[in-house]
Design a protein around this motif. Structure first.
Motif, PDB file in Angstrom:
ATOM      1  N   GLU A  85       0.855  -1.183   0.000  1.00  0.00           N
ATOM      2  CA  GLU A  85       0.000   0.000   0.000  1.00  0.00           C
ATOM      3  C   GLU A  85       0.897   1.240   0.000  1.00  0.00           C
ATOM      4  N   GLU A  86       2.015   1.135   0.727  1.00  0.00           N
ATOM      5  CA  GLU A  86       2.952   2.243   0.819  1.00  0.00           C
ATOM      6  C   GLU A  86       4.356   1.647   0.936  1.00  0.00           C
ATOM      7  N   ARG A  87       5.258   1.978   0.002  1.00  0.00           N
ATOM      8  CA  ARG A  87       6.578   1.349   0.045  1.00  0.00           C
ATOM      9  C   ARG A  87       7.408   1.928   1.191  1.00  0.00           C
ATOM     10  N   ASN A 104       7.968  -3.382   4.531  1.00  0.00           N
ATOM     11  CA  ASN A 104       6.992  -4.192   3.800  1.00  0.00           C
ATOM     12  C   ASN A 104       7.137  -5.664   4.145  1.00  0.00           C
TER      13      ASN A 104
ATOM     14  N   GLN B 141      -3.503  -3.276   3.592  1.00  0.00           N
ATOM     15  CA  GLN B 141      -2.063  -3.028   3.539  1.00  0.00           C
ATOM     16  C   GLN B 141      -1.485  -3.181   2.138  1.00  0.00           C
ATOM     17  N   ALA B 143      -1.499  -2.541  -2.230  1.00  0.00           N
ATOM     18  CA  ALA B 143      -1.768  -1.472  -3.197  1.00  0.00           C
ATOM     19  C   ALA B 143      -3.209  -1.567  -3.675  1.00  0.00           C
TER      20      ALA B 143
END
Lengths: 252, 197
Positions: A85-87, A104, B141, B143
């Motif tokens: 979702e967010e690196r 991650n 969590q 993308a």
């Protein structure tokens, strides 16, 4: 083998099925909010220990059963690394020019462990609860309509017969010279007679239940009484302690 | 006719059909886990519709309120009794999936059981499965693109594997004559008589 485990003379096997079911959903609920590694890891280890000590289930069997879930859990890790979702900022190394960040991996491992926690608590329930006692407790304590409960049990008892019927169907097809079709087609063509047999058996069962005066009403005396006992108090106390220590106290 | 309650025979027949499907669900879980392990949840998403077969088939056969939810709960219960290693998730999913399919049939007042409605029920079932798994396995969590992609594959799977395949299976079953005392069987016989005249 499953039946032998479910009826062993051990603590978890004596606990009332409804309480085990409640504890299962409670753990699921609390796990939803966890995204670190240590909580699921602790719960997983404690659960495995509980099943093997309090349920007298061989550790080796437990690990074998959990192995497929390790693979399933691992899919969460690589998915989290490739599609986060967010690196994360802490890049550890590169795979084909794609940065792999520590954050991650941590989230992925946490989600993977969470899936394994779900599996282990499900095992705790399944390996120590016999189907009959489960349905009986649901009828007596959670007001499941007896017609549904006994219907389910009749259906469950019928299942081993399915395999025999499949053999009969397959032989009948071979006699008629239809045996050389690809397996997928065969499955589809065997499915209809198999299900037809199940429906016929169900109608006969329902008739038998009705003719013996079973009308599904709740006011009947019972041979097996599923009452709460002393072990249930200990289990509940232990479980509340476990939830409080692991999830409610701020340990980090 | 549309507002009848489930009687004992309905319940027992639903139990047997759902128990058989419950065993198949378990086998499908093994397959699904392999596919998910290798291709990730997106590949697994395409398989999701299979787990909505019980509510679609049973509701289509019995055509009474409660049949869809009961069928999925019994299928899940059978999985647990047979020793599913994901008992908790199975029971939760059984409830949400069955409820979603039930809602679709309720919206049509349990009067319309044509292919589009059955497909819609299948899609609602996999949509509920998606929401449940979103909560359980922390999809937030990941993308957004992959989560949406997964949702789409699951909904397609619900329409095809549950709605379309479930209807075609029940239509094949009705020809054997075992369903003659249920709504679907009666409709089939009436249709045949009309064709004969």
């Amino acid at each position: 083998m499953l039946e032998e485990l479910q009826t062993r003379e051990a603590f978890l096997q004596q606990v009332h099925p409804t309480l085990k079911l409640l504890s299962l959903f409670t753990v699921f609920f609390f796990m939803i909010f966890i995204y670190d590694i240590w909580h699921p890891l602790a719960v997983l280890l404690l659960t495995v220990a509980a099943i093997s000590f309090l349920g007298k289930v061989p550790l080796k069997l437990l690990l074998i059963l959990l192995l497929p879930f390790a693979l399933f859990g691992f899919s969460f890790v690589w998915l989290q690394v490739v599609f986060p979702e967010e690196r994360g900022a802490t890049v550890l190394f590169y795979v084909f020019h794609m940065p792999v960040a520590l954050e991650n991996i941590q989230t992925g491992v946490s989600l993977g462990l969470r899936a394994m926690v779900f599996a282990s608590w499900s095992l705790l329930f399944v390996l120590t609860t016999s189907p009959v006692s489960l349905v009986m407790s649901l009828i007596q304590k959670w007001h499941m309509p007896p017609s549904i409960g006994y219907g389910m049990m009749a259906a469950y008892r019928f299942l081993p017969q399915l395999r025999k019927e499949l053999v009969v169907i397959r032989r009948a097809r071979q006699i008629r010279g239809m045996g050389s079709k690809p397996r997928m087609r065969e499955w589809k063509e065997a499915g209809v007679p198999l299900m037809a047999g199940a429906v016929r058996k169900a109608e006969r069962t329902a008739l038998a239940m009705e003719s013996k005066g079973f009308d599904g009403s709740r006011k009947r005396t019972r041979y097996v009484q599923m009452n709460y006992k002393k072990t249930d108090v200990w289990f509940t106390a232990g479980f509340i302690l476990f939830i409080t220590v692991v999830f409610l106290l701020p340990l980090s | 006719m549309a507002n009848k309650r489930l009687n004992l025979r309905d319940i027992v027949v639903i139990s047997f059909i759902s128990a058989v499907l419950g065993v198949l669900y378990l086998l499908w879980v093994l397959l699904g886990q392999m596919v998910t392990g290798i291709f990730g949840p997106v590949g697994g998403g395409l398989m999701a519709g299979f787990w909505i077969l019980a509510p679609v088939i049973c509701a289509y056969i019995v055509q009474k309120p409660g049949a869809a939810l009961l069928a999925e709960l019994i299928a899940a219960g059978t999985e647990v009794m047979a020793g599913s290693v994901s008992a908790g998730a199975v029971l939760l999913l059984g409830f949400t999936q069955g409820l979603a399919a039930e809602i679709i049939f309720a919206v049509f007042f349990y009067r319309v059981f044509r292919l589009p409605v059955l497909m819609l029920a299948g899609m609602a079932g996999t949509f509920a499965a998606f929401l449940t798994q979103y909560m359980l396995y922390g999809f937030s969590q990941y993308a957004g693109s992959i989560v949406v992609f997964m949702l789409v594959t699951m909904i397609i799977s619900g329409a095809l594997l549950a709605g379309w395949a479930g209807k075609s299976f029940a239509d094949a079953l009705v020809k054997t004559g075992v369903l003659d005392r249920f709504a679907l069987g009666r409709q089939y016989r009436e249709g045949q008589q009309r064709n004969a005249v």
